[in-house]
Design a protein around this motif. Structure first.
Motif, PDB file in Angstrom:
ATOM      1  N   ARG A  38      62.601  31.506  30.717  1.00  0.00           N
ATOM      2  CA  ARG A  38      62.971  30.521  30.248  1.00  0.00           C
ATOM      3  C   ARG A  38      63.077  29.249  31.320  1.00  0.00           C
ATOM      4  NH1 ARG A  38      65.479  30.000  25.300  1.00  0.00           N
ATOM      5  NH2 ARG A  38      66.589  28.474  26.261  1.00  0.00           N
ATOM      6  N   GLY A  39      62.456  29.192  32.411  1.00  0.00           N
ATOM      7  CA  GLY A  39      62.731  28.261  33.181  1.00  0.00           C
ATOM      8  C   GLY A  39      62.092  26.690  32.623  1.00  0.00           C
ATOM      9  N   PRO A  40      62.785  25.676  33.276  1.00  0.00           N
ATOM     10  CA  PRO A  40      62.669  24.352  32.486  1.00  0.00           C
ATOM     11  C   PRO A  40      61.472  23.836  32.799  1.00  0.00           C
ATOM     12  CG  PRO A  40      64.413  24.217  34.104  1.00  0.00           C
ATOM     13  CD  PRO A  40      64.242  25.916  34.041  1.00  0.00           C
ATOM     14  N   SER A  41      60.918  24.088  34.275  1.00  0.00           N
ATOM     15  CA  SER A  41      59.712  23.640  34.737  1.00  0.00           C
ATOM     16  C   SER A  41      58.862  24.588  35.418  1.00  0.00           C
ATOM     17  CB  SER A  41      60.121  22.549  35.719  1.00  0.00           C
ATOM     18  OG  SER A  41      60.735  23.084  36.815  1.00  0.00           O
ATOM     19  N   VAL A  42      57.523  24.226  35.634  1.00  0.00           N
ATOM     20  CA  VAL A  42      56.677  24.979  36.127  1.00  0.00           C
ATOM     21  C   VAL A  42      57.187  25.634  37.750  1.00  0.00           C
ATOM     22  CG1 VAL A  42      54.370  25.570  36.864  1.00  0.00           C
ATOM     23  CG2 VAL A  42      54.877  24.336  34.855  1.00  0.00           C
ATOM     24  N   PRO A  43      57.607  24.699  38.503  1.00  0.00           N
ATOM     25  CA  PRO A  43      58.005  25.311  39.882  1.00  0.00           C
ATOM     26  C   PRO A  43      59.203  26.110  39.738  1.00  0.00           C
ATOM     27  CG  PRO A  43      57.804  23.102  39.909  1.00  0.00           C
ATOM     28  CD  PRO A  43      57.338  23.108  38.527  1.00  0.00           C
ATOM     29  N   ASP A  44      60.025  26.055  38.745  1.00  0.00           N
ATOM     30  CA  ASP A  44      60.981  27.145  38.718  1.00  0.00           C
ATOM     31  C   ASP A  44      60.696  28.330  38.223  1.00  0.00           C
ATOM     32  OD1 ASP A  44      63.184  25.436  39.264  1.00  0.00           O
ATOM     33  OD2 ASP A  44      63.431  24.690  37.294  1.00  0.00           O
ATOM     34  N   ARG A  45      59.545  28.462  37.409  1.00  0.00           N
ATOM     35  CA  ARG A  45      58.937  29.911  37.097  1.00  0.00           C
ATOM     36  C   ARG A  45      58.256  30.385  38.295  1.00  0.00           C
ATOM     37  NH1 ARG A  45      57.274  28.406  30.762  1.00  0.00           N
ATOM     38  NH2 ARG A  45      59.465  28.032  30.040  1.00  0.00           N
ATOM     39  N   ILE A  46      57.534  29.711  39.012  1.00  0.00           N
ATOM     40  CA  ILE A  46      56.899  30.161  40.293  1.00  0.00           C
ATOM     41  C   ILE A  46      57.974  30.715  41.119  1.00  0.00           C
ATOM     42  CG2 ILE A  46      55.579  29.485  42.252  1.00  0.00           C
ATOM     43  CD1 ILE A  46      54.140  27.396  40.457  1.00  0.00           C
ATOM     44  N   LEU A  47      58.923  30.059  41.228  1.00  0.00           N
ATOM     45  CA  LEU A  47      60.035  30.592  42.086  1.00  0.00           C
ATOM     46  C   LEU A  47      60.611  31.622  41.616  1.00  0.00           C
ATOM     47  CD1 LEU A  47      61.738  30.027  44.752  1.00  0.00           C
ATOM     48  CD2 LEU A  47      63.219  28.701  43.545  1.00  0.00           C
ATOM     49  N   ALA A  48      60.799  31.866  40.174  1.00  0.00           N
ATOM     50  CA  ALA A  48      61.383  32.938  39.640  1.00  0.00           C
ATOM     51  C   ALA A  48      60.181  34.242  39.719  1.00  0.00           C
ATOM     52  CB  ALA A  48      61.559  32.828  38.278  1.00  0.00           C
ATOM     53  N   VAL A  88      51.323  31.595  46.578  1.00  0.00           N
ATOM     54  CA  VAL A  88      50.344  30.494  47.394  1.00  0.00           C
ATOM     55  C   VAL A  88      49.369  29.786  46.445  1.00  0.00           C
ATOM     56  CG1 VAL A  88      48.831  29.936  49.202  1.00  0.00           C
ATOM     57  CG2 VAL A  88      50.767  31.221  49.598  1.00  0.00           C
ATOM     58  N   MET A  89      48.755  30.502  45.840  1.00  0.00           N
ATOM     59  CA  MET A  89      47.749  30.232  44.844  1.00  0.00           C
ATOM     60  C   MET A  89      48.302  29.271  43.496  1.00  0.00           C
ATOM     61  SD  MET A  89      44.631  30.812  45.692  1.00  0.00           S
ATOM     62  CE  MET A  89      44.679  31.061  47.515  1.00  0.00           C
ATOM     63  N   LEU A  90      49.341  29.716  43.131  1.00  0.00           N
ATOM     64  CA  LEU A  90      50.040  29.362  41.831  1.00  0.00           C
ATOM     65  C   LEU A  90      50.605  27.804  42.242  1.00  0.00           C
ATOM     66  CD1 LEU A  90      51.942  32.191  40.100  1.00  0.00           C
ATOM     67  CD2 LEU A  90      50.078  30.728  38.997  1.00  0.00           C
ATOM     68  N   SER A  91      51.362  27.981  43.482  1.00  0.00           N
ATOM     69  CA  SER A  91      51.693  26.693  44.207  1.00  0.00           C
ATOM     70  C   SER A  91      50.696  25.559  44.471  1.00  0.00           C
ATOM     71  CB  SER A  91      52.515  26.693  45.385  1.00  0.00           C
ATOM     72  OG  SER A  91      53.587  27.878  45.400  1.00  0.00           O
ATOM     73  N   LYS A  92      49.523  26.201  44.777  1.00  0.00           N
ATOM     74  CA  LYS A  92      48.231  25.174  45.276  1.00  0.00           C
ATOM     75  C   LYS A  92      47.952  24.757  44.005  1.00  0.00           C
ATOM     76  CE  LYS A  92      44.119  25.180  48.009  1.00  0.00           C
ATOM     77  NZ  LYS A  92      43.473  25.881  48.935  1.00  0.00           N
ATOM     78  N   TYR A  93      47.835  25.456  42.829  1.00  0.00           N
ATOM     79  CA  TYR A  93      47.357  24.996  41.574  1.00  0.00           C
ATOM     80  C   TYR A  93      48.196  23.899  40.989  1.00  0.00           C
ATOM     81  CZ  TYR A  93      45.814  24.992  36.705  1.00  0.00           C
ATOM     82  OH  TYR A  93      45.360  24.549  35.505  1.00  0.00           O
ATOM     83  N   VAL A  94      49.679  24.217  41.199  1.00  0.00           N
ATOM     84  CA  VAL A  94      50.582  23.031  40.463  1.00  0.00           C
ATOM     85  C   VAL A  94      50.442  21.847  41.364  1.00  0.00           C
ATOM     86  CG1 VAL A  94      53.085  22.598  40.464  1.00  0.00           C
ATOM     87  CG2 VAL A  94      52.101  24.899  39.492  1.00  0.00           C
ATOM     88  N   LEU A  95      50.048  21.927  42.558  1.00  0.00           N
ATOM     89  CA  LEU A  95      50.051  20.513  43.567  1.00  0.00           C
ATOM     90  C   LEU A  95      48.871  19.941  43.158  1.00  0.00           C
ATOM     91  CD1 LEU A  95      51.699  21.627  46.681  1.00  0.00           C
ATOM     92  CD2 LEU A  95      52.767  19.994  45.210  1.00  0.00           C
ATOM     93  N   ARG A  96      47.650  20.545  43.176  1.00  0.00           N
ATOM     94  CA  ARG A  96      46.546  19.903  43.157  1.00  0.00           C
ATOM     95  C   ARG A  96      45.486  20.056  41.902  1.00  0.00           C
ATOM     96  NH1 ARG A  96      44.470  21.835  48.993  1.00  0.00           N
ATOM     97  NH2 ARG A  96      46.383  20.704  50.164  1.00  0.00           N
ATOM     98  N   ARG A  97      46.044  21.164  41.007  1.00  0.00           N
ATOM     99  CA  ARG A  97      45.254  21.343  39.733  1.00  0.00           C
ATOM    100  C   ARG A  97      44.001  21.830  40.222  1.00  0.00           C
ATOM    101  NH1 ARG A  97      49.100  22.289  36.658  1.00  0.00           N
ATOM    102  NH2 ARG A  97      50.354  20.471  36.081  1.00  0.00           N
TER     103      ARG A  97
END
Length: 101
Positions: A38-48, A88-97
């Motif tokens: 149910r995370g409102p944003s992608v970074p919230d879901r990565i943190l979850a 790390v890979m998901l965070s890198k993808y969110v930042l740089r696509r």
């Protein structure tokens, strides 16, 4: 000496504490899964997802303590390594696509 022989394997204080901790970690797993879905944003879901990894590691370690087995500690170590790389890979993808530079 007679008192120690009447205790069953699951009757020590440590065993009861591990059992209660397993229930608490199970609740934390459910809350992390809820935030992941149910995370409102992608970074919230990565943190979850990262929190879900940590909670899974804690559950495996506690389960290994309850069963007196070292196999679960090794499984927890593998999940820790894969969880770190995945986060790390998901965070890198969110930042740089882009994952590969």
């Amino acid at each position: 000496m007679a008192l120690a022989s009447t205790l069953l394997p699951g009757d020590t204080l440590v065993d009861k504490a591990v059992t209660v901790s397993l229930y608490m970690v199970g609740i934390a797993l459910l809350l992390s899964l809820y935030r992941l879905l149910r995370g409102p944003s992608v970074p919230d879901r990565i943190l979850a997802l990262d929190t879900l990894y940590v909670n899974t590691i804690a559950a495996l370690i506690l389960f290994g303590m309850q069963l007196h087995s070292a196999v679960y500690f090794e499984a927890a170590l593998v999940i820790a390594m894969l969880g770190f790389v995945g986060t790390v890979m998901l965070s890198k993808y969110v930042l740089r696509r882009d994952i590969v530079e």
